[in-house]
Design a protein around this motif. Structure first.
Motif, PDB file in Angstrom:
ATOM      1  N   UNK A 153       0.850  -1.193   0.000  1.00 48.70           N
ATOM      2  CA  UNK A 153       0.000   0.000   0.000  1.00 48.70           C
ATOM      3  C   UNK A 153       0.882   1.238   0.000  1.00 48.70           C
ATOM      4  N   UNK A 154       0.353   2.337  -0.547  1.00 53.83           N
ATOM      5  CA  UNK A 154       1.073   3.614  -0.501  1.00 53.83           C
ATOM      6  C   UNK A 154       2.306   3.631  -1.373  1.00 53.83           C
ATOM      7  N   UNK A 155       2.185   3.085  -2.565  1.00 56.56           N
ATOM      8  CA  UNK A 155       3.327   3.113  -3.489  1.00 56.56           C
ATOM      9  C   UNK A 155       2.858   3.555  -4.876  1.00 56.56           C
ATOM     10  N   UNK A 156       3.784   4.095  -5.610  1.00 55.56           N
ATOM     11  CA  UNK A 156       3.547   4.445  -7.018  1.00 55.56           C
ATOM     12  C   UNK A 156       4.788   4.081  -7.817  1.00 55.56           C
ATOM     13  N   UNK A 157       4.570   3.561  -9.003  1.00 55.59           N
ATOM     14  CA  UNK A 157       5.679   3.410  -9.945  1.00 55.59           C
ATOM     15  C   UNK A 157       5.450   4.431 -11.053  1.00 55.59           C
ATOM     16  N   UNK A 158       6.295   5.435 -11.075  1.00 45.68           N
ATOM     17  CA  UNK A 158       6.062   6.537 -12.015  1.00 45.68           C
ATOM     18  C   UNK A 158       6.958   6.506 -13.237  1.00 45.68           C
ATOM     19  N   UNK A 159       7.961   5.634 -13.212  1.00 45.60           N
ATOM     20  CA  UNK A 159       8.848   5.542 -14.383  1.00 45.60           C
ATOM     21  C   UNK A 159       9.515   4.184 -14.414  1.00 45.60           C
ATOM     22  N   UNK A 160       9.714   3.677 -15.609  1.00 53.32           N
ATOM     23  CA  UNK A 160      10.459   2.418 -15.785  1.00 53.32           C
ATOM     24  C   UNK A 160      11.457   2.607 -16.921  1.00 53.32           C
ATOM     25  N   UNK A 161      12.565   1.888 -16.820  1.00 51.89           N
ATOM     26  CA  UNK A 161      13.647   2.088 -17.780  1.00 51.89           C
ATOM     27  C   UNK A 161      14.304   0.757 -18.093  1.00 51.89           C
ATOM     28  N   UNK A 162      14.602   0.544 -19.350  1.00 48.91           N
ATOM     29  CA  UNK A 162      15.375  -0.637 -19.753  1.00 48.91           C
ATOM     30  C   UNK A 162      15.942  -0.362 -21.141  1.00 48.91           C
ATOM     31  N   UNK A 163      17.079  -0.965 -21.452  1.00 46.16           N
ATOM     32  CA  UNK A 163      17.617  -0.738 -22.795  1.00 46.16           C
ATOM     33  C   UNK A 163      16.778  -1.450 -23.850  1.00 46.16           C
ATOM     34  N   UNK A 164      15.961  -2.402 -23.400  1.00 49.62           N
ATOM     35  CA  UNK A 164      15.106  -3.127 -24.347  1.00 49.62           C
ATOM     36  C   UNK A 164      13.693  -2.534 -24.289  1.00 49.62           C
ATOM     37  N   UNK A 165      13.269  -1.855 -25.349  1.00 52.55           N
ATOM     38  CA  UNK A 165      11.954  -1.186 -25.320  1.00 52.55           C
ATOM     39  C   UNK A 165      10.806  -2.137 -24.978  1.00 52.55           C
ATOM     40  N   UNK A 166      10.878  -3.358 -25.461  1.00 49.04           N
ATOM     41  CA  UNK A 166       9.771  -4.289 -25.201  1.00 49.04           C
ATOM     42  C   UNK A 166       9.622  -4.572 -23.708  1.00 49.04           C
ATOM     43  N   UNK A 167      10.739  -4.576 -23.003  1.00 51.29           N
ATOM     44  CA  UNK A 167      10.664  -4.823 -21.553  1.00 51.29           C
ATOM     45  C   UNK A 167      10.027  -3.630 -20.842  1.00 51.29           C
ATOM     46  N   UNK A 168      10.343  -2.449 -21.319  1.00 53.33           N
ATOM     47  CA  UNK A 168       9.713  -1.253 -20.758  1.00 53.33           C
ATOM     48  C   UNK A 168       8.201  -1.314 -20.979  1.00 53.33           C
ATOM     49  N   UNK A 169       7.813  -1.685 -22.181  1.00 50.49           N
ATOM     50  CA  UNK A 169       6.385  -1.781 -22.487  1.00 50.49           C
ATOM     51  C   UNK A 169       5.693  -2.789 -21.589  1.00 50.49           C
TER      52      UNK A 169
END
Lengths: 459, 459
Positions: free
Chosen positions: B86-102
């Motif tokens: 509870x009380x969390x947010x994921x506001x950004x994700x990063x990876x060199x592989x675009x498909x993993x980011x998606x």
């Protein structure tokens, strides 16, 4: 420039550095061929070279005529196993305690209907035993510090010397054993019964048949909570505890290490090269003493030097590693660890379990392997060993030793093994005292380890 | 002159050297009192000193706003556990592989009905993530060599850095983490999930309650047959294997070592002092490659440097020893060993078993202890952890981390732990390369370990 894994994966088939990859593949094949050749050999093929006693034989004898020096608990036990063998005589027994001599003599008399001569006139009386003409072999089951002077004297008197573990407690004494054995050309064997455990013999057999592939790593130990014994002042407790006061290292390495050394062909194709060692604090005996005697008791005022747990890592000339532990103080169940790991599988003791490729992700019970890889010695003498000391291995050891002497065969363990396995005491102590820096382990074979053939599997 | 044991036994009550035996007795008592005091403390009592970040706190927050860098298998797994809190947010994700980011963004969207921003424009794009104003914490789940540059950059951007294990792969990088954390006064925690295993937490609780007495020795390991992974070229196999080509030592020490370090109060009353390390030959990957790909394949021509089994012994400032192993090649079942031994008893993992004085001659099952010594964290969050990664510990770790951030509490593991546990990689490598001679382990706390209080048991 060295290629990275990534480059290799990505550029497979491209212009790579040439490397004799076959070297590795051939080495694997050659190793297995050697395993098989050795497994087929009916007896150890060792021939003593000039000045070296690896593979030493003595003329066959119909009767092994023994004297026992030190007939306390352990010596009497060894003697009883010896007496179970055919073609043996005990013609003399010795102990500084006359009552122990009487007791041992009584046991012998009951068996062979003739009393052995007894010696108990002080600590040097073993010499009179060694001088007797009616014995060929002296069994030495005295406190650790007495093993070497007694074995050396026995050999100088033309007798084979068989001593309890450890054979010696320092490097100089190990050399003395080696040099005396080479000079007198008498057998000098440490009675390492644990090399004759059913599991240990089975693993040796499996190693020889290549079941574990190329060996890389082993683990051995003597983890045995002896606090009660060491605070008893009785039996071994009357002298063993002093070693924990004066020394800090692995005081008792051979029970676990001997079998692993045999798996790895130490002194027979490989050798111990160097080691490093560390001890934990010495706390357990002091606390146990306070609990047992109270804080004002003299036993509770003793400064123990030996760390409760000693951990040593040995590196072999072939690069293998062996982790060896000693802990006779901590509250822990007994274990000699008995682990061997190779490129195809791993065996671990306490409890026995096995993992073999490709099904190595879970430990398997060893029961199905026990029959398949049962060592011929167990097949031959296992029935008779039932009920004998330490799960039968004490008898198997004596049975094999006596058989080798009867037939004039080389023994399974020689003076180089006694020295290499025992010298871990002082080598570990030196490392512990020097911040765990590594200590070279002497090559007691003086290079003969390179050509001495591995221990075979007896037929 | 020093009295021998024999003299003591024989001359009890006679004129002995005086010795303050009470010292020992009092030390035992004081140790237990401390254990009890710590056990009663509701939270870790650490106060960051000037220049030091032990016990560092950050202002309480209602929502932990995170960015995830590296959302492959492990990063996605961590993120999923994080999102369960509870009380969390994921506001950004990063990876060199675009498909993993998606893929990761899709998981987040499903949970929080809002897509996080994605970054996948090359290996430096994590910097744009770190610069965002809507995140406070950066989770780093990238290949080992990327942990430090990313964590340092995140802290320099004013973000807490939480990185996967190991935190760093060499000593200089460990210092960089410490110095950056001290300068920025941001949390820098290694995500050592194994410190949150049910067994590990139970043992920590038992240690704090003095069940094992004074600790003397521990054992830890990462024994995990990763041959398939390392020869796959996929996932971790795409980069992890390279470390086995370039380095020889304990490449992955923290999973086993972290919990043992917590039992022993490393950096909180004790510290790693020096270590010695040896590796067995590097044979397994080469042989597995030949078997998998044939001898002519480029993978079978790679020279692996890392010995199949690495064994390291660590000595602590208080004289305790820790044996740590690393083997990701040999055919063996998984184990982190997880052994702790003290003057009153011993616990060993794989499988879990326990031996406590005076009934320590046989291992006991731990089931009866599981309830009695269940860690409060498990009592609180164990139900919710069921089905979570690695037997639930991945969730317990995240739950605890998020809870500490919400409440502005110090974290269970700080940057000194990350550095001390991780630096074993380079220290072991140095020892292996130098005949097992011992290597000093840096004191990343610069002396603060002497006054930093042990980790408490949360209420």
């Amino acid at each position: 420039m060295k290629k990275s894994i990534k480059e290799t994966i990505m550029g497979m088939g491209s212009n790579l550095d040439r490397r004799d990859f076959l070297k590795g593949a051939l080495a694997v094949g050659a190793g297995l061929a050697l395993h098989q050749a050795i497994a087929k050999a009916e007896e150890p093929i060792g021939v003593a070279k000039p000045g070296n006693v690896a593979g030493l034989t003595a003329p066959p004898v119909n009767v092994v005529r023994a004297g026992f020096v030190g007939v306390g608990g352990r010596g009497t036990g060894d003697m009883i196993e010896f007496l179970k063998c055919d073609g043996v005589e005990v013609n003399a027994v010795c102990d500084i305690v006359p009552a122990k001599v009487d007791c041992a003599a009584g046991i012998v008399e009951k068996k062979q209907h003739r009393k052995p001569v007894g010696y108990s006139s002080g600590p040097e009386d073993f010499k009179r035993l060694c001088q007797r003409d009616d014995i060929d072999s002296v069994f030495i089951c005295t406190p650790w510090e007495w093993h070497v002077p007694m074995a050396v004297y026995a050999m100088q008197c033309g007798k084979h010397a068989f001593m309890e573990v450890s054979a010696a407690m320092n490097i100089a004494d190990c050399w003395q054993l080696v040099e005396t054995a080479e000079k007198t050309r008498k057998h000098c064997m440490m009675l390492e019964n644990c090399c004759y455990g059913e599991s240990e013999l089975m693993v040796l057999n499996m190693v020889r048949q290549g079941v574990f592939g190329d060996l890389t790593h082993g683990e051995a130990g003597y983890i045995h909570d002896l606090r009660d014994l060491k605070l008893s002042g009785q039996g071994e407790g009357a002298w063993r505890t002093q070693w924990s006061v004066d020394h800090n290292g692995n005081l008792y390495p051979t029970h676990g290490l001997g079998p692993v050394a045999q798996y790895m062909n130490i002194n027979r194709g490989d050798r111990f090269d160097y080691l490093t060692s560390m001890s934990s604090p010495a706390m357990g005996l002091h606390q146990a003493s306070i609990k047992k005697f109270g804080p004002n008791h003299p036993m509770s005022k003793i400064d123990y030097k030996c760390g409760d747990m000693n951990t040593t890592i040995i590196k072999t000339a072939k690069g293998r590693t062996i982790m060896v532990q000693h802990d006779t103080t901590s509250p822990r169940p007994y274990s000699r660890i008995n682990l061997i790991s190779g490129t195809l599988g791993t065996f671990s003791g306490y409890p026995d379990r096995i993992a073999l490729s490709p099904n190595s992700h879970e430990w398997q019970e060893v029961e199905e392997y026990r029959k398949k890889y049962r060592h011929p010695l167990i097949a031959k003498a296992g029935e008779k060993a039932k009920g004998a000391g330490h799960g039968g291995m004490d008898f198997i050891m004596m049975y094999r030793l006596v058989d080798c002497l009867h037939r004039g065969l080389p023994l399974d363990m020689d003076v180089y093994d006694a020295a290499a396995w025992s010298c871990i005491v002082e080598c570990s102590e030196k490392s512990v005292a020097n911040r765990g820096n590594s200590v070279d382990i002497p090559d007691f074979t003086r290079g003969a380890w390179k050509t001495t053939l591995p221990l075979g599997i007896v037929s």
